[in-house]
Structure formats: C-alpha cells, structure tokens
Design an enzyme around this catalytic site. Structure first.
Site, PDB file in Angstrom:
ATOM      1  N   ARG A  39     -14.861  55.274  64.088  1.00  0.00           N
ATOM      2  CA  ARG A  39     -15.388  55.576  65.426  1.00  0.00           C
ATOM      3  C   ARG A  39     -15.243  57.042  65.759  1.00  0.00           C
ATOM      4  NH1 ARG A  39     -14.742  51.001  69.670  1.00  0.00           N
ATOM      5  NH2 ARG A  39     -14.357  49.251  68.312  1.00  0.00           N
ATOM      6  N   LYS A 150      -3.069  44.800  53.690  1.00  0.00           N
ATOM      7  CA  LYS A 150      -2.189  43.947  54.465  1.00  0.00           C
ATOM      8  C   LYS A 150      -2.185  44.425  55.918  1.00  0.00           C
ATOM      9  CE  LYS A 150       2.209  45.206  54.899  1.00  0.00           C
ATOM     10  NZ  LYS A 150       2.509  46.529  55.455  1.00  0.00           N
ATOM     11  N   HIS A 180       0.619  47.198  47.828  1.00  0.00           N
ATOM     12  CA  HIS A 180       0.821  48.377  46.991  1.00  0.00           C
ATOM     13  C   HIS A 180       2.114  48.303  46.178  1.00  0.00           C
ATOM     14  CE1 HIS A 180       3.261  49.927  50.337  1.00  0.00           C
ATOM     15  NE2 HIS A 180       3.750  50.808  49.509  1.00  0.00           N
ATOM     16  N   LYS A 184       3.315  49.638  41.906  1.00  0.00           N
ATOM     17  CA  LYS A 184       4.390  50.587  41.579  1.00  0.00           C
ATOM     18  C   LYS A 184       4.772  50.410  40.110  1.00  0.00           C
ATOM     19  CE  LYS A 184       6.376  50.879  46.213  1.00  0.00           C
ATOM     20  NZ  LYS A 184       6.319  52.277  46.612  1.00  0.00           N
ATOM     21  N   GLU A 218      14.582  51.753  54.007  1.00  0.00           N
ATOM     22  CA  GLU A 218      13.858  52.978  54.363  1.00  0.00           C
ATOM     23  C   GLU A 218      14.715  53.778  55.326  1.00  0.00           C
ATOM     24  OE1 GLU A 218       9.396  52.681  54.738  1.00  0.00           O
ATOM     25  OE2 GLU A 218      10.021  50.727  55.478  1.00  0.00           O
ATOM     26  N   ASP A 237       5.876  42.955  58.252  1.00  0.00           N
ATOM     27  CA  ASP A 237       5.522  44.249  57.647  1.00  0.00           C
ATOM     28  C   ASP A 237       5.993  44.354  56.195  1.00  0.00           C
ATOM     29  OD1 ASP A 237       4.417  46.896  57.921  1.00  0.00           O
ATOM     30  OD2 ASP A 237       6.459  47.681  57.943  1.00  0.00           O
ATOM     31  N   HIS A 242       5.541  42.529  50.498  1.00  0.00           N
ATOM     32  CA  HIS A 242       6.183  43.300  49.419  1.00  0.00           C
ATOM     33  C   HIS A 242       7.404  42.590  48.817  1.00  0.00           C
ATOM     34  CE1 HIS A 242       3.529  46.251  50.953  1.00  0.00           C
ATOM     35  NE2 HIS A 242       4.312  46.779  51.861  1.00  0.00           N
ATOM     36  N   LYS A 342      14.333  49.446  58.492  1.00  0.00           N
ATOM     37  CA  LYS A 342      13.967  50.830  58.799  1.00  0.00           C
ATOM     38  C   LYS A 342      15.216  51.529  59.311  1.00  0.00           C
ATOM     39  CE  LYS A 342       9.150  50.574  59.125  1.00  0.00           C
ATOM     40  NZ  LYS A 342       8.577  51.238  57.957  1.00  0.00           N
TER      41      LYS A 342
END
Ligand code: BG6
Length: 492
Positions: A39, A150, A180, A184, A218, A237, A242, A342
């Site tokens: 957009r 995802k 993804h 790896k 992370e 998430d 994963h 996280k």
C-alpha cells in the site's frame, strides 16, 4: 517473484538480501525479477533504492558492490502500489508479469510470497485465484508456487480455515509454508548428525537418553512489533512453529529417503505421538512469564508493558517453558523440556541431549552424582557447532574426574559462514523441493498440542503469569519447574 507486503520489515531484512546473495552466487537466472507489492506508494526507482540500502546494510556491502547491485540485480526490481485486498491491482500485476516474461525472459514461472500481516493472507489468496494467477501460465512447462509466512493460523480452527482457503485456490504441491528454522544450516545438520553417522542412532533413545532440552533464547525485546506481539505472544511466535519443528527433527524416526514426503511423514508421526496436555493440567507442564525492566547489553531496557503499542496491563507471555512426553517406543518417559524467551541474558539456541548417568561408579572418591552426565549439545546459533561433554581424569597423582568437551565449530572446520536460512529455503522453493517446508498436517498437529495451553492461559489471565528481569535467564518459576524433576536448565 511477487512479494506481498514488500514495504515491510521481512522483505528488506531477509527476503531481498537472500535473493541478492543467491544472484551473486549465480544461483538465479540473470532475468530473475522481483515485483514488490504494497500500500505504501513507491515508484520502481524509489523501491530499488530502498532495497539497495537494505541489502547494503544487511550484507554489509562495500561501495563498489552497491554500484553492481544498481546496474545488475536492482534493475530486475519493480513495485506495484495498491490495495491488494481489491481485484484491480491484480490486473496490473498480470500485465506487468506478462511484460517481464517478454522483456526479461522470465518464461512464466511465478513465485508468490505472502509477507503481509496474516490477516491479509486469505484475501490475497482469493484474489490471486480470482485473477487466474494461481494456475501456471502453461502447465506443460511453467510452475506457480506460493510461499506462506508464519503464523499459519492463531489456533487450530483458524489454521484449518486458512488451509481451506489455500486449498480452494492452490494445489498442495504449489504451497510452501515457510519456517525459517528449517533452513538453518545447523538444523539441517541435525539430520546429518543423526542419519549419516553410525555412532549416534543406536543410543538415540530412552535406554541411553535421560532427557532433551531445546532452548531458543533471544536478548532482543519485542522491538517495534508490539501490536503483532500482543496478539501472538511467545507460544504462537516461537513454540508452535520453530521449537516444535526442532523437536520433531530430534525425535523423528529415520525416514527411508531424504525426499519431501518421507521426511514430512516422519515429522508428522512424531508430532502425533506427543502426549497432549489437558487444560486442567497445564500448570504442571508449562510456565509462562513476561519481562520486567532490566538491562540488555549494558543498557537499561523497559518492561514489556512499557514497550510501544503494548497494553499497560498486558498478560501476553514473552517467555515460556514446557515439558512434553512422546508416547512411542523410542521416547516413552523421556521428558523433552522446551523453553524460549525474549530479553534473556543472551541470544543462544541449543538442543541438549543429556545421557543417563553411569549405573555404577568405581572411582571411590568421586560419587557418581558428582560426575556430570554426558551431554551432546547442538549449538544452533550463534557459534554454530556441536560439542560432546564427557568425563576425563585430571592430571595428577589422585583420581580427580573433570568434565571436558570435544568441540566441532562450523566456522573452524569449514572456513566459511553458512548461508542464511532464507537463501536455502528460497532456492529450494524455486527448485521445487518442499522437504524443508511445513506440510499442513504438521501445522495442525502442532496447533492441536498448543490449543489446550492457550485456552488455559486465556482463562487464567494474570493468574499464573510470572515475571523476570530483562537480561536474566527467565523467571525463578522455570527453574523450580525443572528442579522438581531433579534436573536443571543447561547453561547456554
Ligand atoms: C521469528 C519471530 O519467527 O523468529 C521473531 O517472529 C524472532 O520474534 C525470530 O525474533 C527469531 O529468528 P532467529 O533466526 O533470529 O532466531
């Protein structure tokens, strides 16, 4: 290749740098072209300049390569501005695709990439179908494929609904559900470790393995993705996709071949064997927490609730830990501990296979509990590699036993840094190899396992949500959780 959501983060951070890398390695034909759709209005030149900057930044290109980008790969980048929930821009897209076939010799093969927010997936898929773009131009010599990012649904019901929309428009063999983590290098190497070596498979079972830990830590917070994360949370998430993918690769039976169907069949089988956690027992098997303020890389960082676009009383989890059992002959009674979060102490992903202790220790001065059991650690990132911990005699007149480590490091052994996951997966998709992509049954099986946990957490709201200081290894509750089984989290 047509990228929907091209003005977004994923396109400039991952997709276009990966495409450029592939083209630099001469793995893409010279006429390869990209049409970005979004957009946000851009001209072709503006979009090219934006992609050039992004690639230069992410691949750290020297100045002369920036020029090469502009005169080579960059020339094949185009942009369409529009509202892609409407039919009109698809007519423009068709015309542009035909023109590129003619002018750049792209020969009619088409790859659509959905990198938009997930709420746009169904409408984009339907519009592609309505515009006649879902079928190959000439099925005898062309292909048309779609890559879906995802999250594939937000629970079992929505995943099934999305799948129905997809399969109304595309055949399953056209659909590439990307995760993804499967691209790896170290994750693929897990299969090589297990199935190209004779020593591991005989001990890869309940007789020798005490438990498995899969950790994906992370150090970053939610950055500027507060509104997405509020809807998702850590389980949707990271775990549903994963981490469950990693689990299925560690635990699956050896497939007969490395072809997509055989590998995906085995992954689905192992997911089917995971014991579901009933809603009423979720607290026994899962811990959830959210980060409070703390320090990351020496700087003070805010609590999750103080991040932009996050509710001040949010109960979204940014950390979770689980225990799963796999009810089959190989894994009965072996716990699989999973954790991800996280704003933890550092970025580190690892699969740790902890072996059973020796049954009897003959060295009288060292009781067997004081000897660390053997540990096979698969370091997924950073510092990709594999290490094996075992006991050795410390030099000296007395019998002192110490843990030592045998180490394989990708960088040292191969002298080259591995390609990124997106390079591997995009190339596989263009070559028609779906082995490292998700099949619908695996997606649904994983949601089936997540659904009761999500239901319970929603019912409980703030009750049972723990907190941890940013920059630490997560909440004390997670340590207690594993300690209750007489075990502890591996230090990453
Ligand atoms: C993404 C998640 O799928 O994976 C992000 O949406 C997360 O929240 C990322 O940061 C982690 O990927 P990697 O490759 O950096 O481990």
């Amino acid at each position: 290749m047509v990228i929907f959501g091209a003005s977004g983060d994923l396109t400039e951070r991952k997709i276009v740098p990966a495409l450029y890398y592939l083209s630099r390695e001469r793995l893409l034909p010279p006429g390869f072209s990209v049409i970005g759709c979004g957009r946000t209005p851009f001209t072709d030149d503006q979009f090219r300049a934006k992609m050039q900057e992004a690639v230069a930044e992410h691949l750290q290109l020297p100045a002369e390569e920036k020029a090469a980008f502009a005169s080579g790969f960059g020339k094949g980048i185009f942009y369409l501005t529009g509202d892609f929930s409407q039919a009109a821009p698809y007519e423009q897209m068709k015309a542009l695709l035909d023109r590129l076939d003619h002018e750049r010799g792209t020969c009619g093969n088409r790859l659509f990439y959905l990198a938009t927010p997930p709420s746009f997936f169904p409408v984009t898929i339907r519009q592609l179908g309505a515009a006649g773009l879902a079928r190959p131009k000439d099925p005898s010599c062309n292909w048309t494929r779609i890559v879906i990012e995802k999250p594939f649904g937000r629970d079992l019901t929505s995943a099934r609904d999305l799948d129905q929309t997809v399969t109304e428009v595309f055949n399953e063999n056209q659909v590439y559900r990307i995760d993804h983590y499967l691209g790896k290098e170290t994750v693929q190497n897990l299969l090589v470790l297990r199935f190209a070596n004779g020593v591991f498979e005989p001990i890869w079972n309940r007789r020798y393995i005490d438990h498995v830990q899969i950790s994906v830590a992370e150090d970053l917070g939610v950055e500027n993705r507060g509104s997405y994360y509020e809807e998702a949370g850590l389980l949707r998430d990271m775990i549903q996709n994963h981490v469950m993918q990693l689990l299925s690769l560690v635990a699956m039976e050896p497939p007969a071949t490395f072809l997509a169907t055989a590998v995906r069949d085995e992954k689905a089988k192992v997911l089917r064997a995971i014991r579901a956690i009933p809603v009423e027992r979720v607290p026994e098997f899962a811990v959830r927490a959210q980060y409070a303020e703390g320090f990351a890389r020496g700087l003070k960082v805010p609590a999750y609730r103080a991040e932009p676009k996050v509710a001040r009383d949010s109960v979204t989890e940014t950390y979770a830990a689980f225990k799963f059992y796999i009810d089959n002959w190989r894994w009965a009674d072996v716990p699989f501990y999973l954790r991800s979060g996280k704003r933890l102490a550092k970025r580190a992903s690892e699969i740790s296979i902890q072996f059973r202790r020796v049954p009897h220790l003959l060295f009288r001065d060292t009781p067997s509990e004081q000897i660390d059991p053997n540990l096979l650690a698969i370091h997924i990132q950073p510092d990709e590699g594999i290490s094996l911990r075992f006991s050795a005699k410390a030099p000296g007149p007395t019998m002192q036993i110490r843990p030592v480590v045998m180490d394989f490091r990708y960088g040292e052994s191969f002298g080259a840094s591995p390609p990124t996951a997106y390079e591997t997966l995009l190339l596989d998709c263009m070559l028609g190899d779906a082995t490292l992509f998700n099949r619908e049954d695996a997606v649904e099986l994983s949601w089936e396992l997540m659904d009761p946990i999500l239901t319970r957490w929603k019912e409980d709201g703030a009750k049972g949500l723990a907190f941890y200081e940013a920059g630490t290894w997560g909440p004390a509750e997670a340590d207690k959780f594993i300690k209750a089984d007489g075990r502890r989290w591996q230090r990453l």
